[in-house]
Design a protein around this motif. Structure first.
Motif, PDB file in Angstrom:
ATOM      1  N   TYR A 119      -2.114 -52.434   6.989  1.00 52.70           N
ATOM      2  CA  TYR A 119      -3.152 -52.093   7.964  1.00 52.70           C
ATOM      3  C   TYR A 119      -3.265 -53.245   8.965  1.00 52.70           C
ATOM      4  CZ  TYR A 119      -4.851 -48.565   4.622  1.00 52.70           C
ATOM      5  OH  TYR A 119      -4.968 -47.509   3.784  1.00 52.70           O
ATOM      6  N   ASN A 140      -5.697 -55.176   9.423  1.00 55.16           N
ATOM      7  CA  ASN A 140      -6.342 -56.362   8.871  1.00 55.16           C
ATOM      8  C   ASN A 140      -5.501 -57.048   7.802  1.00 55.16           C
ATOM      9  OD1 ASN A 140      -6.520 -54.706   6.690  1.00 55.16           O
ATOM     10  ND2 ASN A 140      -8.743 -54.781   6.486  1.00 55.16           N
ATOM     11  N   MET A 155      -4.261 -55.774   4.995  1.00 51.23           N
ATOM     12  CA  MET A 155      -4.218 -55.180   3.659  1.00 51.23           C
ATOM     13  C   MET A 155      -3.031 -54.231   3.554  1.00 51.23           C
ATOM     14  SD  MET A 155      -8.210 -54.207   3.044  1.00 51.23           S
ATOM     15  CE  MET A 155      -7.914 -53.082   1.693  1.00 51.23           C
ATOM     16  N   PRO A 156      -2.391 -54.178   2.381  1.00 50.70           N
ATOM     17  CA  PRO A 156      -1.258 -53.267   2.259  1.00 50.70           C
ATOM     18  C   PRO A 156      -1.705 -51.806   2.357  1.00 50.70           C
ATOM     19  CG  PRO A 156      -1.807 -54.227   0.134  1.00 50.70           C
ATOM     20  CD  PRO A 156      -2.631 -54.937   1.148  1.00 50.70           C
ATOM     21  N   TYR A 200      -9.508 -44.868   8.899  1.00 53.89           N
ATOM     22  CA  TYR A 200      -9.153 -45.034   7.490  1.00 53.89           C
ATOM     23  C   TYR A 200      -9.303 -43.709   6.733  1.00 53.89           C
ATOM     24  CZ  TYR A 200      -9.727 -49.964   8.699  1.00 53.89           C
ATOM     25  OH  TYR A 200      -9.633 -51.182   9.282  1.00 53.89           O
ATOM     26  N   GLN A 208     -13.623 -50.752   4.434  1.00 52.40           N
ATOM     27  CA  GLN A 208     -12.256 -51.254   4.315  1.00 52.40           C
ATOM     28  C   GLN A 208     -11.298 -50.082   4.148  1.00 52.40           C
ATOM     29  OE1 GLN A 208     -11.406 -54.329   4.541  1.00 52.40           O
ATOM     30  NE2 GLN A 208     -13.004 -55.685   3.749  1.00 52.40           N
ATOM     31  N   PRO A 209     -10.061 -50.274   4.572  1.00 55.43           N
ATOM     32  CA  PRO A 209      -9.090 -49.203   4.296  1.00 55.43           C
ATOM     33  C   PRO A 209      -8.777 -49.138   2.800  1.00 55.43           C
ATOM     34  CG  PRO A 209      -8.009 -51.083   5.286  1.00 55.43           C
ATOM     35  CD  PRO A 209      -9.475 -51.378   5.331  1.00 55.43           C
ATOM     36  N   LEU A 210      -8.191 -48.058   2.370  1.00 59.34           N
ATOM     37  CA  LEU A 210      -7.886 -47.862   0.952  1.00 59.34           C
ATOM     38  C   LEU A 210      -6.598 -48.581   0.562  1.00 59.34           C
ATOM     39  CD1 LEU A 210      -8.421 -44.169  -0.173  1.00 59.34           C
ATOM     40  CD2 LEU A 210      -9.759 -46.187  -0.728  1.00 59.34           C
ATOM     41  N   LEU A 211      -6.643 -49.252  -0.588  1.00 59.25           N
ATOM     42  CA  LEU A 211      -5.422 -49.821  -1.150  1.00 59.25           C
ATOM     43  C   LEU A 211      -4.509 -48.683  -1.624  1.00 59.25           C
ATOM     44  CD1 LEU A 211      -6.906 -52.674  -3.325  1.00 59.25           C
ATOM     45  CD2 LEU A 211      -5.406 -52.940  -1.356  1.00 59.25           C
TER      46      LEU A 211
END
Lengths: 457, 283
Positions: free
Chosen positions: A229, A231, A233-234, B64, B125-128
């Motif tokens: 992403y 930011n 993050m994977p 997201y 936050q986006p999802l892992l």
């Protein structure tokens, strides 16, 4: 003889007792807690280096570092199974007898003694009231059974009879789940496989017992990619896999973390990734002759040193060997001698230990490739486990929220009168408050219908 | 501009007000204040529902696009929501308004912890990759309905034990006389535990099915899994003892408190003290 059967009976009773059930639940809880507090998966050697000898001996003897797989923990689970089998076997006949029980006659005097009972008087005779009563009962209750009675109408009505059996469904489901797990561990396997991009393999390294098995087909990783992403993050780990059978590609699929590939009963999960050596360019200097050679060593392939009969290969690679930076093992094979090898520090090219036999080795450059880490599993028991889960949920839901509700009704001539007297009683196996409401509504409905039928005359 | 964080800030303080109304009603034996508690509770639940839906939409606006159930902050908000939902439904069905103090307190504490703790990130936050699954909603919702029912049961157990301290003085003048009778409290407690146990079982099972599709194993004795199973063992022991052994009242109340202690450890303790596969729930 008498005494012995007494002992076995007592033992059998204890095995099926509720005290044992509650104790086993609580002991399992406490042991599981120990397992979460003590680090799991340490080898016996690691335990010995971390703890004092006495403590280490205790930990290793009790198997605390691999608690959930120890014999004594499994024995506890087995004890739970034995307990629920014995207790179900002991209680089931009683339940069945209760369910099969049919009234041979209904004593109107007894109906008045139920905690839920009602007297209804009517201007109809019992023959006239009968169809109204049967009608009202069969709207609410699926099974209405008439009790043979010559001079009166007597019947029972009930529903939710099977709810008394649901607790056995829950007990059975526990056994089914554990059976599925057992079958999975006997007939299945669990392991991993690391594939570099472009590499194909059929070898799965098992988690248990340091063994490997060969699949009847090969899996090839065409590409591994990670996206991120904004930011950092994977976002996605993706492996493009292909199945190769007898040299022919028969199946292709991309897998993600939550989206595995299953081929002929074996499932491949995206579990990890990393990078490994693809090839290394090295300079070998023969300290005896002073000659030097420049070679490209593809990972794990023998390369002959020109003009000699010596062959070398890059055999192992670490991104960081004991905080000394990247390193690889170079193995030298010379005719008539056992192969010999040594760790070569890639980043510290002047390190005097960078040598194998008479060759001083300097790494000029390396090329890496990504590999994907696949978890590989075959579990023929999983469908049994799913079946057990479903049965458990249905069983728990129905045990909690269904009850066996039964109505007794007697309608006959009252003494010296042609008008009928009606007695209704009810009982519920649980949640009496809700049934009381239902019971009162039923009685009122009957009362109203009898009245309107009476005025119709 | 109204956004979800504003609504959630309002929610936090409104739950505090709700708790104070219930508390004042019980302390002063004044029923009208109790009904203010009910109205505040319903109103706040409505605001919080809107906030959760809005946060869901905001995550789509950010590109997201996932349900607001993905980290510790969102799970705390959902826990507060579930506790109040379950409590208010129980209040409507049982027509008892005096049991609201603890549920409202727990909901307020969850919201306050989510909002004011420096260690908890409230940003969307986006999802892992590990969480990208349809099982996420099913697993989190079922688990938290279970946890919330156990929270309400824990509150009832406290009230039961308080009420029991006054058995010598059961008359209408006792301080806790406004509470339902001990026998009734015991019955409410039991109903709540049944409800929670069903949802906890569903939560463990959905988690297990999800783990099988993400990690290739439906049970790996990961600390979170193990602690949820420990919780399940405790409540299973309680249910068996109550149904067959006739355990009632005080012992059930204490076991319910132990069970809720396990719930709290499963939720927080495992995240902060033990490492495992559920580590994304710590931030």
């Amino acid at each position: 003889m008498q005494k012995e059967s007494g002992f076995f009976q007592a033992f059998y009773d204890a095995l099926g007792s509720l005290k044992l059930t509650v104790s086993v639940f609580l002991v399992l809880a406490v042991c599981s807690i120990i397992g979460t507090l003590f680090p799991q998966g340490l080898t016996p050697d690691e335990v010995e280096s971390r703890f004092r000898p006495g403590v280490a001996w205790l930990v290793n003897t009790l198997g605390l570092a691999d608690l959930y797989r120890t014999g004594w923990f499994r024995t506890l689970l087995l004890l739970l199974c034995v307990n629920l089998v014995v207790c179900s076997l002991r209680r089931l006949p009683k339940t069945l007898r209760l369910l099969r029980h049919r009234e041979e006659r209904i004593d109107p005097a007894k109906l008045g003694k139920f905690s839920m009972s009602r007297n209804i008087s009517t201007g109809l005779s019992w023959q006239e009231a009968e169809p109204i009563l049967t009608g009202a009962l069969s709207e609410e209750f699926r099974s209405v059974e008439r009790v043979p009675e010559a001079e009166a109408f007597a019947a029972t009505a009930e529903k939710g009879r099977s709810s008394a059996l649901m607790v056995y469904v829950v007990h059975l489901s526990v056994l089914v789940i554990l059976l599925g797990a057992l079958l999975g561990s006997i007939f299945g396997f669990k392991g991993f496989m690391n594939l570099s991009e472009g590499e194909s393999s059929a070898e799965v390294v098992l988690y248990q017992g340091n063994q490997a098995i060969m699949l009847p087909f090969e899996v090839r990783c065409d590409k591994f990619s990670v996206t991120y992403y904004d930011n950092g993050m994977p976002r996605e780990y993706r492996s493009d896999l292909a199945v190769v059978e007898k040299g022919k590609e028969v199946y292709k699929q991309s897998i993600l973390v939550n989206d595995p590939m299953t081929y002929s009963g074996v499932t491949f999960y995206q579990a990890s990734y990393g990078s490994t050596l693809k090839q290394a360019e090295v300079e070998l200097q023969d300290r005896d002759s002073g000659k030097s050679y420049r070679l490209v060593l593809p990972f794990r392939q023998m390369v002959e040193i020109p003009g000699t009969r010596d062959r070398v290969q890059a055999f192992e690679y670490r991104q960081d060997l004991g905080r000394m930076g990247a390193a690889m093992v170079v193995v030298l094979s010379r005719e008539g001698q056992d192969p010999s090898g040594s760790w070569i520090l890639i980043d510290k090219s002047d390190f005097h230990g960078n040598r194998v036999q008479n060759y001083q080795i300097k790494v000029l450059g390396t090329e890496q490739s990504n590999y994907t880490g696949l978890q590989v599993k075959r579990d023929p028991g999983v469908w049994i486990v799913w079946f057990g889960f479903t049965a458990m949920l249905l069983g728990i839901g129905m045990t909690f929220y269904m009850s066996h509700r039964k109505i007794w009704i007697w309608c006959g001539p009252s003494a010296g009168d042609r008008f009928a007297k009606i007695l209704i009683a009810g009982r519920s196996s649980k949640n009496p408050l809700a049934f009381e409401r239902e019971f009162n509504e039923l009685c009122e409905r009957i009362d109203e219908r009898l009245k309107s039928a009476g005025t119709g005359n | 501009m109204i956004d979800s964080s504003l609504l959630l800030a309002v929610t936090t303080f409104a739950y505090l007000a709700c708790m104070l109304f219930y508390l004042a009603g019980v302390i002063f034996h004044y029923r009208p204040i109790l009904s203010w508690g009910t109205y505040t509770g319903f109103g706040t639940l409505g605001i919080q529902t809107a906030a959760i839906l809005l946060r869901w939409k905001e995550s789509y606006d950010l590109g997201y696009g996932h349900a607001p159930l993905s980290n510790l902050y969102e799970s705390l908000v959902f826990a507060a929501w579930a506790i109040m939902l379950i409590y208010l439904v129980m209040e409507l069905r049982s027509r008892q308004r005096t049991l609201g103090v603890f549920p409202a307190l727990f909901a307020f504490l969850a919201m306050a912890y989510a909002s004011f703790s420096t260690g908890i990130d409230s940003k969307i936050q986006p999802l892992l990759p590990a969480l990208k699954s349809n099982w996420l909603i099913a697993h989190v919702v079922t688990c938290f309905l279970g946890y919330a029912a156990f929270a309400v049961s824990c509150g009832i157990s406290f009230l039961y034990l308080l009420r029991k301290t006054q058995t010598d003085n059961p008359g209408p003048k006792g301080f806790f006389a406004i509470l339902p009778e001990a026998r009734q409290l015991d019955e409410f407690n039991y109903q709540m535990i049944l409800f929670g146990f069903l949802w906890l079982s569903l939560g463990i099972i959905t988690g297990s099915v999800w783990a099988n599709s993400a990690w290739g194993t439906y049970w790996s004795w990961d600390p979170k899994e193990t602690w949820s199973l420990i919780t399940w063992f405790i409540y299973a022991a309680l249910l068996h003892a109550r149904t067959l052994q006739g355990w009632r009242g005080t012992r059930v109340a204490w076991l319910s408190l132990v069970g809720f202690g396990c719930v709290l450890f499963t939720y927080f303790g495992v995240n902060f003290l033990l490492s495992g596969l559920h580590s994304y729930a710590t931030r």
